[in-house]
Design a protein around this motif. Structure first.
Motif, PDB file in Angstrom:
ATOM      1  N   PRO A   1      18.872   6.323  -7.084  1.00  0.00           N
ATOM      2  CA  PRO A   1      18.327   4.969  -7.296  1.00  0.00           C
ATOM      3  C   PRO A   1      16.800   4.877  -7.220  1.00  0.00           C
ATOM      4  N   PHE A   2      16.142   5.846  -6.546  1.00  0.00           N
ATOM      5  CA  PHE A   2      14.680   5.809  -6.462  1.00  0.00           C
ATOM      6  C   PHE A   2      14.041   6.719  -7.513  1.00  0.00           C
ATOM      7  N   HIS A   3      14.829   7.090  -8.523  1.00  0.00           N
ATOM      8  CA  HIS A   3      14.412   7.889  -9.696  1.00  0.00           C
ATOM      9  C   HIS A   3      13.736   9.205  -9.346  1.00  0.00           C
ATOM     10  N   HIS A   4      14.195   9.832  -8.254  1.00  0.00           N
ATOM     11  CA  HIS A   4      13.627  11.118  -7.848  1.00  0.00           C
ATOM     12  C   HIS A   4      14.592  12.262  -8.119  1.00  0.00           C
ATOM     13  N   ILE A   5      14.034  13.360  -8.603  1.00  0.00           N
ATOM     14  CA  ILE A   5      14.750  14.627  -8.522  1.00  0.00           C
ATOM     15  C   ILE A   5      14.184  15.352  -7.314  1.00  0.00           C
ATOM     16  N   PRO A   6      14.896  16.235  -6.635  1.00  0.00           N
ATOM     17  CA  PRO A   6      16.245  16.659  -6.984  1.00  0.00           C
ATOM     18  C   PRO A   6      17.313  15.655  -6.514  1.00  0.00           C
TER      19      PRO A   6
ATOM     20  N   ARG B   1      13.167  23.214  -6.414  1.00  0.00           N
ATOM     21  CA  ARG B   1      13.344  24.663  -6.290  1.00  0.00           C
ATOM     22  C   ARG B   1      13.957  25.066  -4.956  1.00  0.00           C
ATOM     23  N   ARG B   2      13.611  24.333  -3.879  1.00  0.00           N
ATOM     24  CA  ARG B   2      14.217  24.752  -2.607  1.00  0.00           C
ATOM     25  C   ARG B   2      15.714  24.504  -2.597  1.00  0.00           C
ATOM     26  N   VAL B   3      16.154  23.467  -3.311  1.00  0.00           N
ATOM     27  CA  VAL B   3      17.597  23.227  -3.409  1.00  0.00           C
ATOM     28  C   VAL B   3      18.241  24.274  -4.326  1.00  0.00           C
ATOM     29  N   TRP B   4      17.596  24.564  -5.431  1.00  0.00           N
ATOM     30  CA  TRP B   4      18.093  25.543  -6.388  1.00  0.00           C
ATOM     31  C   TRP B   4      18.272  26.912  -5.705  1.00  0.00           C
ATOM     32  N   ILE B   5      17.242  27.342  -4.965  1.00  0.00           N
ATOM     33  CA  ILE B   5      17.311  28.637  -4.262  1.00  0.00           C
ATOM     34  C   ILE B   5      18.466  28.641  -3.263  1.00  0.00           C
TER      35      ILE B   5
END
Ligand SMILES: N[C@@H](CCC(=O)N[C@@H](CS)C(=O)NCC(=O)O)C(=O)O
Length: 89
Positions: free
Chosen positions: A49-54, A15-19
């Motif tokens: 590669p570490f399967h994390h979003i975002p 969400r912080r990236v989205w905002i």
């Protein structure tokens, strides 16, 4: 410019990236990654590669880690600034 944010709607890190993308008025595509195993698919592992979003992909360039993404966005798209830097006194 083609920006894609791989995210999960319940994730504060997403969400912080989205905002930030919204506040900067950037055009971007949202791709939801369901954290029930979709994050382990090879297509997504090629981006994160570490399967994390975002994860953010900017014209084929991948950036992971939400704070690193925010720094990247600030450096590449500085206006409007999302962080006021105070002068040292
Ligand atoms: N330090 C990372 C944390 C990212 C993170 O932990 N993402 C979680 C969801 S909030 C995730 O992708 N989990 C899936 C997994 O570990 O497979 C950031 O700030 O981006």
């Amino acid at each position: 410019m083609v920006l894609t944010l791989y995210h999960s709607p319940i994730s504060p890190n997403s969400r912080r990236v989205w905002i930030t993308l919204l506040e900067k008025g950037l055009d971007f595509e949202l791709v939801e990654i369901k954290l029930d195993g979709e994050q382990f698919k090879p297509e997504f592992l090629a981006i994160s590669p570490f399967h994390h979003i975002p994860a953010l992909v900017d014209d084929g360039f991948s950036v992971v880690e939400s704070l690193a993404i925010l720094d990247y966005l600030e450096a590449k798209y500085p206006t409007p600034a999302m962080c006021l830097k105070m002068p040292r006194i």
